[in-house]
Design a protein around this motif. Sequence first.
Motif, PDB file in Angstrom:
ATOM      1  N   GLN A 158       0.993  -1.110   0.123  1.00 50.43           N
ATOM      2  CA  GLN A 158      -0.009   0.079   0.123  1.00 50.43           C
ATOM      3  C   GLN A 158       0.793   1.440   0.389  1.00 50.43           C
ATOM      4  O   GLN A 158       0.631   2.862  -0.167  1.00 50.43           O
ATOM      5  CB  GLN A 158      -1.238   0.486   1.702  1.00 50.43           C
ATOM      6  N   SER A 159       1.541   1.115   0.819  1.00 47.66           N
ATOM      7  CA  SER A 159       2.620   1.980   1.275  1.00 47.66           C
ATOM      8  C   SER A 159       3.796   2.735  -0.305  1.00 47.66           C
ATOM      9  O   SER A 159       3.960   3.610  -0.647  1.00 47.66           O
ATOM     10  CB  SER A 159       3.580   2.159   2.109  1.00 47.66           C
ATOM     11  N   GLU A 160       4.227   1.894  -0.957  1.00 51.49           N
ATOM     12  CA  GLU A 160       4.624   1.237  -2.749  1.00 51.49           C
ATOM     13  C   GLU A 160       3.559   2.224  -3.899  1.00 51.49           C
ATOM     14  O   GLU A 160       4.224   3.307  -4.018  1.00 51.49           O
ATOM     15  CB  GLU A 160       5.344   0.642  -2.437  1.00 51.49           C
ATOM     16  N   THR A 161       2.659   1.949  -3.162  1.00 48.93           N
ATOM     17  CA  THR A 161       1.725   1.696  -4.595  1.00 48.93           C
ATOM     18  C   THR A 161       1.225   3.754  -4.378  1.00 48.93           C
ATOM     19  O   THR A 161       1.295   4.337  -4.984  1.00 48.93           O
ATOM     20  CB  THR A 161      -0.154   1.265  -4.553  1.00 48.93           C
ATOM     21  N   PHE A 162       0.893   3.912  -3.077  1.00 53.23           N
ATOM     22  CA  PHE A 162       0.871   5.424  -2.893  1.00 53.23           C
ATOM     23  C   PHE A 162       1.586   6.245  -2.828  1.00 53.23           C
ATOM     24  O   PHE A 162       1.907   7.134  -3.937  1.00 53.23           O
ATOM     25  CB  PHE A 162       0.499   5.386  -1.030  1.00 53.23           C
ATOM     26  N   GLU A 163       3.392   5.750  -2.797  1.00 50.48           N
ATOM     27  CA  GLU A 163       4.329   6.731  -3.303  1.00 50.48           C
ATOM     28  C   GLU A 163       4.364   6.996  -4.702  1.00 50.48           C
ATOM     29  O   GLU A 163       4.689   7.641  -5.196  1.00 50.48           O
ATOM     30  CB  GLU A 163       5.460   6.251  -2.907  1.00 50.48           C
ATOM     31  N   ARG A 164       3.887   6.195  -5.438  1.00 49.89           N
ATOM     32  CA  ARG A 164       4.396   5.965  -7.002  1.00 49.89           C
ATOM     33  C   ARG A 164       2.781   7.231  -7.330  1.00 49.89           C
ATOM     34  O   ARG A 164       3.104   7.658  -8.137  1.00 49.89           O
ATOM     35  CB  ARG A 164       3.699   5.366  -7.500  1.00 49.89           C
ATOM     36  N   LEU A 165       1.614   6.688  -6.870  1.00 49.28           N
ATOM     37  CA  LEU A 165       0.770   7.796  -6.608  1.00 49.28           C
ATOM     38  C   LEU A 165       0.929   9.177  -6.993  1.00 49.28           C
ATOM     39  O   LEU A 165       0.803  10.266  -7.664  1.00 49.28           O
ATOM     40  CB  LEU A 165      -0.930   7.230  -6.217  1.00 49.28           C
ATOM     41  N   CYS A 166       1.867   9.798  -5.851  1.00 43.49           N
ATOM     42  CA  CYS A 166       2.256  10.974  -5.488  1.00 43.49           C
ATOM     43  C   CYS A 166       3.322  11.037  -6.242  1.00 43.49           C
ATOM     44  O   CYS A 166       3.682  12.147  -7.026  1.00 43.49           O
ATOM     45  CB  CYS A 166       2.462  11.106  -4.318  1.00 43.49           C
ATOM     46  N   LEU A 167       3.880  10.549  -6.941  1.00 43.07           N
ATOM     47  CA  LEU A 167       5.266  10.949  -7.450  1.00 43.07           C
ATOM     48  C   LEU A 167       5.269  11.120  -8.673  1.00 43.07           C
ATOM     49  O   LEU A 167       5.093  12.171  -9.287  1.00 43.07           O
ATOM     50  CB  LEU A 167       6.552   9.549  -8.031  1.00 43.07           C
ATOM     51  N   GLY A 168       4.324  10.148  -9.441  1.00 42.25           N
ATOM     52  CA  GLY A 168       3.028  10.700 -10.585  1.00 42.25           C
ATOM     53  C   GLY A 168       2.290  11.803 -11.132  1.00 42.25           C
ATOM     54  O   GLY A 168       2.714  12.113 -11.609  1.00 42.25           O
ATOM     55  N   GLN A 169       1.924  12.096 -10.077  1.00 45.48           N
ATOM     56  CA  GLN A 169       1.132  13.406  -9.603  1.00 45.48           C
ATOM     57  C   GLN A 169       1.639  14.711  -9.537  1.00 45.48           C
ATOM     58  O   GLN A 169       1.789  16.173 -10.728  1.00 45.48           O
ATOM     59  CB  GLN A 169      -0.182  13.128  -8.570  1.00 45.48           C
ATOM     60  N   LEU A 170       3.537  14.025  -9.394  1.00 44.93           N
ATOM     61  CA  LEU A 170       4.375  16.132  -8.692  1.00 44.93           C
ATOM     62  C   LEU A 170       4.520  15.806  -9.820  1.00 44.93           C
ATOM     63  O   LEU A 170       5.043  16.787 -10.202  1.00 44.93           O
ATOM     64  CB  LEU A 170       4.998  14.968  -7.888  1.00 44.93           C
ATOM     65  N   HIS A 171       5.595  14.154 -10.801  1.00 42.79           N
ATOM     66  CA  HIS A 171       6.350  14.678 -12.157  1.00 42.79           C
ATOM     67  C   HIS A 171       5.015  15.662 -13.030  1.00 42.79           C
ATOM     68  O   HIS A 171       5.444  15.958 -13.984  1.00 42.79           O
ATOM     69  CB  HIS A 171       6.686  13.376 -12.590  1.00 42.79           C
TER      70      HIS A 171
END
Length: 353
Positions: A158-171
């Motif tokens: 869950q934390s890895e998925t959430f991190e990727r979601l945030c990085l995707g939105q940030l980028h």
Amino acid sequence: MSTSVSGVAGVTGRLSLRQRLFASPETKQLADTIDAGVATIEEGLSKELHFTDALADVSGRYLFGAGGKRVRPMLTLLTAQLGNGATPEVITAAQAIEITHLASLYHDDVMDEAPLRRGVPSAHEVWGNSVAILTGDLLFSRASTLMTRLGEKAMLLQSETFERLCLGQLHETIGPRPDEDPVSHYIQVLADKTGSLISAAARCGIVYSGAPLEYEDAMVEFGDKIGVAFQLADDVLDLSPESTATGKQAGTDLRAGVPTLPTLLLEQQAATDPAAAALLARIRDDADDASAEADADLQLAIAELYAHPVTQATREEARRWAAEAVAALDILPAGAVKQALSAFAEHVVSRSA
């Protein structure tokens, strides 16, 4: 009377996901099993999305109540058939992934200034940006609570998925670096924002059904690539004049200045093609102009972009990513699950809504 290829595509594009997944004799026997699992997940979601705070309860259930295809829970249930099926752990994981997806929609709509979601006004249009963002945060928290019931590996997933979601939105928000290829940057954004959740859904079906863990990496690759294909197909749908079918206003991403592959490819062509440069300039100028005249011209420009070769190139790129996703399934045993996952890949790139 003969039927054209475009006519066939139009018909198959209107088939529901369920009709696609369970079309063959081998997969039809799975239909009742998956339907029962989805019903169980749906009932559980209704309970898990209850909040004691009155406003949170209404806003938190808003997009859930607007419907949705429940694609990610369906994938979890499907890959779980490679193991012991819809175990309680599979059901819990599927609910957590779907709530995570719902949470991301609240945030996405604020970032994209999208007026509609699933055919209804977006949450920020109803309650404002702050409530929409905080509601998304509440849902992320609720999804994490569900995952804690499954142990450390689930919490890490869950934390890895959430991190990727945030990085995707940030980028997506900051855009590519000066030395970075805009198209490659965009594809990575899609893999992080969309592929991460599909990967997580498919992985959970393997991990929590007791299926062979050697299938897990294949599900990650499948999910990431299908996520890219799904979003590229959405880039085409965003330009579609059939807004009643898509539940969105045509050109929603263009109006919000959100990059899409058709516009990125048009930018590349604009460097050497005066017609492409002129169309790109019209899109940008009209999107920044709030007048009724500019809006009418933007509608025409969106229609031109929809018919432009760069949009056809986007369709072809979506199909390429879907084909690579199917290739990742080679490790799976032949049978109904593999067939249904392949059918899902085809549905992703041929759907009309």
